[in-house]
Design a protein around this motif. Sequence first.
Motif, PDB file in Angstrom:
ATOM      1  N   UNK A 184       0.787  -1.293  -0.036  1.00  9.52           N
ATOM      2  CA  UNK A 184      -0.002   0.050  -0.026  1.00  9.52           C
ATOM      3  C   UNK A 184       1.037   1.244  -0.032  1.00  9.52           C
ATOM      4  N   UNK A 185       1.987   1.069   0.531  1.00  9.58           N
ATOM      5  CA  UNK A 185       3.007   2.294   0.675  1.00  9.58           C
ATOM      6  C   UNK A 185       3.372   2.532  -0.881  1.00  9.58           C
ATOM      7  N   UNK A 186       3.841   1.340  -1.670  1.00  6.91           N
ATOM      8  CA  UNK A 186       4.412   1.462  -3.141  1.00  6.91           C
ATOM      9  C   UNK A 186       3.281   1.781  -3.798  1.00  6.91           C
ATOM     10  N   UNK A 187       2.038   1.197  -3.851  1.00  8.29           N
ATOM     11  CA  UNK A 187       0.897   1.615  -4.718  1.00  8.29           C
ATOM     12  C   UNK A 187       0.321   2.952  -4.655  1.00  8.29           C
ATOM     13  N   UNK A 188       0.174   3.589  -3.468  1.00 13.61           N
ATOM     14  CA  UNK A 188      -0.097   4.936  -3.253  1.00 13.61           C
ATOM     15  C   UNK A 188       1.013   6.119  -3.622  1.00 13.61           C
ATOM     16  N   UNK A 189       2.407   5.613  -3.527  1.00 12.81           N
ATOM     17  CA  UNK A 189       3.409   6.547  -3.719  1.00 12.81           C
ATOM     18  C   UNK A 189       3.529   6.633  -5.327  1.00 12.81           C
ATOM     19  N   UNK A 190       3.472   5.240  -5.904  1.00 15.95           N
ATOM     20  CA  UNK A 190       3.925   5.159  -7.544  1.00 15.95           C
ATOM     21  C   UNK A 190       2.294   5.524  -8.313  1.00 15.95           C
ATOM     22  N   UNK A 191       1.348   5.470  -7.500  1.00 17.06           N
ATOM     23  CA  UNK A 191      -0.113   5.492  -8.245  1.00 17.06           C
ATOM     24  C   UNK A 191      -0.362   4.267  -9.072  1.00 17.06           C
ATOM     25  N   UNK A 192      -0.164   3.043  -8.554  1.00 14.62           N
ATOM     26  CA  UNK A 192      -0.397   1.783  -9.059  1.00 14.62           C
ATOM     27  C   UNK A 192      -1.339   1.151  -8.483  1.00 14.62           C
ATOM     28  N   UNK A 193      -2.412   0.634  -9.288  1.00  6.68           N
ATOM     29  CA  UNK A 193      -3.514  -0.148  -8.813  1.00  6.68           C
ATOM     30  C   UNK A 193      -4.404   0.268  -7.761  1.00  6.68           C
TER      31      UNK A 193
ATOM     32  N   UNK B 260      -6.852   2.826  -8.693  1.00 10.67           N
ATOM     33  CA  UNK B 260      -7.944   3.527  -9.255  1.00 10.67           C
ATOM     34  C   UNK B 260      -9.167   2.593  -9.547  1.00 10.67           C
ATOM     35  N   UNK B 261     -10.223   3.152  -9.837  1.00 10.38           N
ATOM     36  CA  UNK B 261     -11.586   2.582 -10.181  1.00 10.38           C
ATOM     37  C   UNK B 261     -12.035   1.403  -9.326  1.00 10.38           C
ATOM     38  N   UNK B 262     -12.080   0.247  -9.755  1.00 10.48           N
ATOM     39  CA  UNK B 262     -12.651  -1.046  -9.044  1.00 10.48           C
ATOM     40  C   UNK B 262     -11.468  -1.855  -8.210  1.00 10.48           C
ATOM     41  N   UNK B 263     -10.307  -0.944  -8.293  1.00 10.34           N
ATOM     42  CA  UNK B 263      -9.114  -1.977  -7.872  1.00 10.34           C
ATOM     43  C   UNK B 263      -9.162  -2.186  -6.418  1.00 10.34           C
ATOM     44  N   UNK B 264      -8.830  -3.411  -6.054  1.00 10.84           N
ATOM     45  CA  UNK B 264      -8.980  -3.825  -4.541  1.00 10.84           C
ATOM     46  C   UNK B 264      -7.443  -4.414  -4.342  1.00 10.84           C
ATOM     47  N   UNK B 265      -7.248  -5.071  -2.970  1.00  5.93           N
ATOM     48  CA  UNK B 265      -5.950  -5.171  -2.748  1.00  5.93           C
ATOM     49  C   UNK B 265      -5.269  -6.354  -3.709  1.00  5.93           C
ATOM     50  N   UNK B 266      -6.310  -7.213  -4.140  1.00  3.56           N
ATOM     51  CA  UNK B 266      -5.780  -8.317  -5.005  1.00  3.56           C
ATOM     52  C   UNK B 266      -5.199  -8.056  -6.180  1.00  3.56           C
ATOM     53  N   UNK B 267      -5.887  -7.022  -6.919  1.00  6.78           N
ATOM     54  CA  UNK B 267      -5.567  -6.474  -8.320  1.00  6.78           C
ATOM     55  C   UNK B 267      -4.236  -5.662  -8.206  1.00  6.78           C
ATOM     56  N   UNK B 268      -4.225  -4.908  -7.047  1.00  2.00           N
ATOM     57  CA  UNK B 268      -3.212  -3.998  -6.673  1.00  2.00           C
ATOM     58  C   UNK B 268      -2.118  -4.987  -6.559  1.00  2.00           C
ATOM     59  N   UNK B 269      -2.010  -5.990  -5.877  1.00  2.00           N
ATOM     60  CA  UNK B 269      -0.695  -6.894  -5.940  1.00  2.00           C
ATOM     61  C   UNK B 269      -0.312  -7.511  -7.034  1.00  2.00           C
ATOM     62  N   UNK B 270      -1.240  -7.808  -7.867  1.00  2.00           N
ATOM     63  CA  UNK B 270      -0.876  -8.230  -9.011  1.00  2.00           C
ATOM     64  C   UNK B 270      -0.132  -7.376  -9.914  1.00  2.00           C
ATOM     65  N   UNK B 271      -0.805  -6.062 -10.006  1.00  2.00           N
ATOM     66  CA  UNK B 271      -0.079  -4.986 -10.527  1.00  2.00           C
ATOM     67  C   UNK B 271       1.377  -4.593  -9.941  1.00  2.00           C
ATOM     68  N   UNK B 272       1.480  -4.845  -8.935  1.00  2.00           N
ATOM     69  CA  UNK B 272       2.831  -4.687  -8.276  1.00  2.00           C
ATOM     70  C   UNK B 272       3.656  -5.875  -8.819  1.00  2.00           C
TER      71      UNK B 272
END
Length: 238
Positions: free
Chosen positions: A177-186, A188-200
């Motif tokens: 969550x630190x990485x995703x919000x700092x880099x704006x990854x995963x 937005x929209x309907x993203x959730x913890x699982x989709x964010x993890x895959x995008x990371x």
Amino acid sequence: MNVAVIIAGGSGHRMGQDIPKQFIHVYDKPVLIYTLEGFQRHPQVDAIEVVCIKGWEELVWAYARQFGIDKLKWIVTGGETGQESIRNGVFALEGICEDDDTVIVHDGIRPLVDSEVLSDVIAKCHQYGNAVTSLPYNEQIFIVDDEISTTSYIPRETLRRVSTPQAYKFGKLDWAYHEAFEKKIGIYGSSYANTMMVELGERLYFAAGSDKNIKLTTKDDLKLFKAYLNADPSTWLK
């Protein structure tokens, strides 16, 4: 330690009610309490955190006292989006959870999570580092060519339906969550913890699911929920 993070930060406009859907009463009990009771009863859940829509925090504490949810230890104010709400819940556990602790993320409006699903999610997370509730996809999926026709499909054997509960080791989830919000990854929209993890770039592991683990989004979902509650408990409710 196994900590459940229950996300109850949404306003629920699609339900068309005057209050957030997690606080709608079904047979004199709020939907959120049905959800919390599943985690309260489970012997492997040590503590519960609720991420709550702003202004409703004291009501959640009051309901927890009324219905005996004594595993509830923390209430955190939600964010503008689902991902912000999960982030707030995860960040609030910094200094409380160890890196190897398990955090179970679950939607507050999925009140029928059963014990076997929770057990498998926790077990798989302990084994692999994460686990996502999943089910096979039983319908055919076709790819739209021009809005009215198609010439290709996705084999359903290659698909899984994923929902909550999801479990992650706290250290990895906090980093994500630190990485995703700092880099704006995963985020937005309907993203959730699982989709964010895959995008990371993380690999996710499947755990057991249940068709009864419905998400209450519309009035029809409430009718289905009531039908499950009125069914013979010996056939499905632990």
